[in-house]
Design an enzyme around this catalytic site. Sequence first.
Site, PDB file in Angstrom:
ATOM      1  CG  ASP A   1      -2.171   0.743   1.507  1.00  0.00           C
ATOM      2  OD1 ASP A   1      -3.332   0.560   0.673  1.00  0.00           O
ATOM      3  OD2 ASP A   1      -1.530   2.571   0.887  1.00  0.00           O
ATOM      4  CB  ILE A   2       0.830   4.406  -1.895  1.00  0.00           C
ATOM      5  CG1 ILE A   2       1.742   5.131  -2.617  1.00  0.00           C
ATOM      6  CG2 ILE A   2      -1.030   5.346  -2.122  1.00  0.00           C
ATOM      7  CD1 ILE A   2       1.810   5.964  -4.005  1.00  0.00           C
TER       8      ILE A   2
ATOM      9  CG  ASN B   1     -11.783  -0.488   3.109  1.00  0.00           C
ATOM     10  OD1 ASN B   1     -13.178  -0.885   4.421  1.00  0.00           O
ATOM     11  ND2 ASN B   1     -11.284  -0.170   3.912  1.00  0.00           N
TER      12      ASN B   1
ATOM     13  CD  GLU C   1      -9.033   5.807  -0.016  1.00  0.00           C
ATOM     14  OE1 GLU C   1      -8.597   5.397  -0.316  1.00  0.00           O
ATOM     15  OE2 GLU C   1      -9.457   6.522   1.333  1.00  0.00           O
ATOM     16  CB  VAL C   2      -9.117   1.531  -4.587  1.00  0.00           C
ATOM     17  CG1 VAL C   2      -8.615   1.283  -5.964  1.00  0.00           C
ATOM     18  CG2 VAL C   2      -8.005   2.687  -4.604  1.00  0.00           C
TER      19      VAL C   2
ATOM     20  CG  HIS D   1      -9.094  -2.873  -2.562  1.00  0.00           C
ATOM     21  ND1 HIS D   1      -9.637  -2.476  -2.897  1.00  0.00           N
ATOM     22  CD2 HIS D   1      -8.517  -2.426  -1.982  1.00  0.00           C
ATOM     23  CE1 HIS D   1     -10.357  -1.354  -2.478  1.00  0.00           C
ATOM     24  NE2 HIS D   1      -9.424  -0.906  -1.561  1.00  0.00           N
TER      25      HIS D   1
ATOM     26  CG  HIS E   1      -6.504  -2.949   2.764  1.00  0.00           C
ATOM     27  ND1 HIS E   1      -6.550  -1.662   2.464  1.00  0.00           N
ATOM     28  CD2 HIS E   1      -8.259  -2.664   2.503  1.00  0.00           C
ATOM     29  CE1 HIS E   1      -6.944  -0.983   1.579  1.00  0.00           C
ATOM     30  NE2 HIS E   1      -7.654  -1.352   1.790  1.00  0.00           N
TER      31      HIS E   1
END
Length: 125
Positions: A39-40, A97, A105-106, A110, A112
């Site tokens: 993760d960025i 999420n 958000e994206v 995905h 995490h």
Amino acid sequence: MPVSGLPPYDSQNIFARILRGEIPCKKVYEDAFALAFHDIAPQAPTHILVIPKGPYCSFADFSASASEADIAGFFRAVGKIAKDLGLEAPGYRMLANMGEHSGQEVPHFHVHLFAGRPLGRMIPA
Ligand code: AMP
């Protein structure tokens, strides 16, 4: 296939662009079903994102629309990544999420993986 009432898949989302190689990522694993990268903006000492290769907006979309082979392949990859990174013994948290209330958000499904310290309460008070 978008979930009824939700927008269709946006092929310009950031993870779609990472999958196409248009944007770099710090890759930790890739196979036919999944890509995993750091993760960025990590929220734990280890914070990995695992994404399916197919165009799924969310877990709702993935669970309803992906083939059984793609679902099995994806979740086996998530488990393998956690194992290979040595996260199993100390433990880790897996989180996805989905939608507005979760803060997704994206809009590409995905998972995490958080690890590297005691992670505290599951949901902050
Ligand atoms: P979510 O809120 O579940 O949609 O999580 C999206 C995650 O993607 C956040 O933790 C972001 O920090 C992360 N993220 C956004 N852009 C990038 C990127 N280019 N590379 C890696 N992680 C990213």
